[in-house]
Every structure is written in C-alpha cells, then in structure tokens.
Design a protein around this motif. Structure first.
Motif, PDB file in Angstrom:
ATOM      1  N   GLY A 103       0.811  -1.211   0.000  1.00 56.81           N
ATOM      2  CA  GLY A 103       0.000   0.000   0.000  1.00 56.81           C
ATOM      3  C   GLY A 103       0.843   1.259   0.000  1.00 56.81           C
ATOM      4  N   ASP A 104       1.977   1.232   0.725  1.00 53.56           N
ATOM      5  CA  ASP A 104       2.876   2.390   0.744  1.00 53.56           C
ATOM      6  C   ASP A 104       3.459   2.643  -0.646  1.00 53.56           C
ATOM      7  OD1 ASP A 104       2.441   2.675   3.463  1.00 53.56           O
ATOM      8  OD2 ASP A 104       4.192   1.471   4.018  1.00 53.56           O
ATOM      9  N   ASP A 107       0.785   4.024  -2.910  1.00 59.08           N
ATOM     10  CA  ASP A 107       0.500   5.441  -2.649  1.00 59.08           C
ATOM     11  C   ASP A 107       1.505   6.343  -3.356  1.00 59.08           C
ATOM     12  OD1 ASP A 107      -1.651   4.814  -1.073  1.00 59.08           O
ATOM     13  OD2 ASP A 107      -0.557   4.928   0.827  1.00 59.08           O
ATOM     14  N   LEU A 110       0.801   6.066  -7.191  1.00 52.62           N
ATOM     15  CA  LEU A 110      -0.459   6.711  -7.566  1.00 52.62           C
ATOM     16  C   LEU A 110      -0.372   8.230  -7.429  1.00 52.62           C
ATOM     17  CD1 LEU A 110      -3.071   4.258  -6.021  1.00 52.62           C
ATOM     18  CD2 LEU A 110      -2.517   4.575  -8.445  1.00 52.62           C
ATOM     19  N   ALA A 111       0.370   8.713  -6.429  1.00 49.70           N
ATOM     20  CA  ALA A 111       0.535  10.160  -6.289  1.00 49.70           C
ATOM     21  C   ALA A 111       1.243  10.740  -7.504  1.00 49.70           C
ATOM     22  CB  ALA A 111       1.321  10.473  -5.007  1.00 49.70           C
ATOM     23  N   GLU A 142      -3.596  -2.848  -4.887  1.00 41.21           N
ATOM     24  CA  GLU A 142      -3.515  -1.517  -4.294  1.00 41.21           C
ATOM     25  C   GLU A 142      -3.580  -0.426  -5.359  1.00 41.21           C
ATOM     26  OE1 GLU A 142      -3.615  -0.682  -1.227  1.00 41.21           O
ATOM     27  OE2 GLU A 142      -3.341  -2.608  -0.229  1.00 41.21           O
ATOM     28  N   ARG A 145      -6.852   1.141  -6.789  1.00 42.36           N
ATOM     29  CA  ARG A 145      -7.559   2.226  -6.105  1.00 42.36           C
ATOM     30  C   ARG A 145      -7.520   3.522  -6.910  1.00 42.36           C
ATOM     31  NH1 ARG A 145      -4.751   3.835  -2.182  1.00 42.36           N
ATOM     32  NH2 ARG A 145      -3.000   2.403  -1.959  1.00 42.36           N
ATOM     33  N   GLY A 146      -6.554   3.635  -7.793  1.00 42.23           N
ATOM     34  CA  GLY A 146      -6.404   4.862  -8.571  1.00 42.23           C
ATOM     35  C   GLY A 146      -7.253   4.867  -9.820  1.00 42.23           C
TER      36      GLY A 146
END
Length: 348
Positions: A103-104, A107, A110-111, A142, A145-146
């Motif tokens: 997940g990290d 993130d 995705l950012a 994960e 999610r984006g």
C-alpha cells in the motif's frame, strides 16, 4: 488534480530479470501509439525502503543508476532516436518517506500518476522493489484504487524452477544457432560437408544451451546492431592492445625496470552479462592490466604500471564497450576518474 490520459504511461522499474523486456514492450507500445499523437513515458524507481535521508546522495544512487540504464534501453530500442512526439521522463519516488507495505508503494506511485495525469500503469512481471519477496499481486490490487488502468507487461517470466529447466523461446534458439553456426564456419574450410556438419553441430548446441544462454529475451534487431558496432570496436581494441604492448616492452627493456604493481578497483558503468564480460576480457587482453574478479559493477584489476592505471581510469575501454552494447550516445560519459573513482590501489 490533472485529468488522466491513457497516452501517458507510467512504468515502475526495479532491477529484475524481466525489466529489460518490459522496457522493450513499453517502447513497442509507444511506437504504435505515436502515430495518433504525442506519448509520454514515465519511468519511476523507488528509493531504498531502509534509507530515506534525501540529503545522502549515495542512498539514491542505485535508483538513479537504474533509471539511467532504462533511458539507454529506451534510446536503443527506438533505434533511430526517440521520436519528437515521445517524451521520456524519469523520477525517484519515496526518498522523503518510509515505504514498507504494498500500500505504501502504491501510494507513492499513484501520487505520481495523479500529479502527471497518467492513465496507464505498466508493471514488470517480476517487479519487487521491497527486496526478494514478490509483491506484484498485492501491488496490483492496491494500484486499482487509482484512476489509471493497470496492466502487467506480457513478457517472458522467470521460470520457478532450476536454471537448467528454464524455457527457451524461438529467438533464443535462433540466436544461439546463428552464433554457433557462424563460429563453426569461421573455423572450417567451407567445403560442402562443412555446411551440413556445421548446421548439425549448431542445432545440437542450440538445443542444449538455448534454455540457459540468456538472462533476458534476445532481440535479433538489437543483437544485429551490437554486432555491427562490435566490428568498429574490434580494431579499436587491437590498437589498444598494440599500444599497451609497446608500453610494456619499454618497461621490460628499461634498465631500471620501472614497474609499480597495484591492485585497483574500477566502478564501471556497464551492466548485464555480455557487457561486463566484454569489458573484463578486454582489460585482461590489454597488456599491463588483468581482471582478477568482478562483483556487480566493481572490477578488481591488477595493474603493472602507473601508465596502465592512467589509461584504465581514463575510461576509453569503458566508453567503447558502452558504445557496442548501448549505442553511440551512451558512450558520451564521464571517465571513472571524472566520476571520482581513483581505484584505491593496493600494492601487489
């Protein structure tokens, strides 16, 4: 938030056995899509999960070096230069945070995708930035999610078996057969029987060695370009050998025998089995220097004279090998000495 665009591709990269093929796949996708408009390729590497101090350049060195390698591959795969309609961007992610779980990592990726409006994420089948533990499946979930479409590059994966049981593809068989047949004919008298026995021998070699001969999928077009550049490299190497022979002859014939033997370490900017082997053997073939061992990109070299060390750290052979395997633009690199590598020699 930037509107996502499927013509902007993001590729997380890691030092895996399928990364080279993933880059080739992405370049093929860009080559097909560029006829309809501009394409952006974003390659991102994750910084070390255990070292997150952005003020320590050495902690980001491996990620930056990997991205440099990817840029060379992209230029190599486009062949005649990257088209003006294709933009290639690279970035190191996660240098300002501690990344641990899938997940990290997602993130951070995705950012970056959201910031640049990226609509498509291509994953290397062996992508595992956190170490030896595979995280592709959890990472894919994960990343879902984006807003970007997530896909796995359809390239040959490493077989989960012993190295002798690896599958071989048709390009591997053809490459091993062609190289073996050419070598056989170079040593033959070119009689009709030689053509038949050469084909039989090359076929046998291909069957036995093709499954273990390559760590990545060979590209016949890329190999062809490398062979042509090797024809340029061979006279250069012979010239270096001849010059080194004269230098060593002078030392041997000099009354005071001015030798200064030392073992030095060269941090060479080459990667992959063939380039590393070529550079190591070229150094050994040049009188006055002998490659003792190679670990990753660190070459332990015995040098006989100060002059041979000067030539070594001027980087001529390194640039020439980069030219053969990575192309003309890759040869324009600072010498090991200019990069701050002094070899840290030991008397020997």
């Amino acid at each position: 938030m930037t509107t996502s665009d499927a013509r902007r591709l993001l590729v997380p990269v890691d030092d895996s056995v399928t990364m080279r093929n993933t880059v080739a796949y992405v370049v093929d996708e860009a080559r097909s899509a560029v006829t309809d408009g501009p394409v952006e390729l974003h390659f991102v590497a994750i910084a070390s999960t255990r070292s997150v101090d952005p003020d320590a350049p050495e902690e980001l060195g491996e990620a930056a070096e990997l991205l440099e390698r990817v840029e060379v591959w992209v230029e190599e795969d486009f062949g005649d230069g990257i088209p003006e309609a294709v933009t290639v961007e690279t970035a190191v992610l996660g240098a300002d945070r501690y990344l641990f779980s899938p997940g990290d990592y997602a993130d951070a990726i995705l950012a970056h995708a959201d910031e640049h409006g990226i609509g498509r994420i291509v994953l290397d089948p062996e992508y595992s930035p956190g170490g030896s533990t595979p995280m592709l499946r959890p990472l894919e979930r994960e990343l879902a999610r984006g807003d970007a479409e997530v896909e796995e590059a359809p390239v040959e994966r490493r077989a989960q078996r012993t190295v002798l049981a690896r599958a071989a593809s048709l390009p591997k068989y053809l490459t091993v057969f062609g190289a073996s047949y050419l070598f056989y004919m170079l040593l033959s008298s070119w009689k009709p029987l030689d053509f038949a026995t050469g084909a039989f021998t090359a076929g046998l070699v291909a069957v036995l060695l093709a499954p273990v001969a390559f760590s990545e999928q060979p590209s016949l077009r890329r190999v062809g370009r490398q062979l042509l550049r090797m024809l340029v490299y061979a006279p250069y190497l012979l010239k270096e050998i001849a010059v080194a022979n004269l230098q060593i002859a002078y030392v041997v014939l000099h009354p005071s025998l001015p030798i200064d033997p030392k073992v030095v370490q060269l941090q060479a900017a080459v990667w992959g089995d063939a380039p590393v082997t070529t550079l190591a053997n070229s150094i050994t073939l040049t009188p006055g220097t002998l490659t003792i061992s190679v670990t990753d990109r660190a070459f332990d070299i015995h040098s006989l004279t100060a002059g041979s060390r000067e030539d070594l750290f001027e980087g001529g052979l390194e640039r020439a090998v980069r030219f053969v395997f990575y192309g003309r633009e890759a040869a324009a690199i600072a010498s090991p000495r200019e990069r701050g590598d002094d070899g840290e020699g030991q008397d020997g």
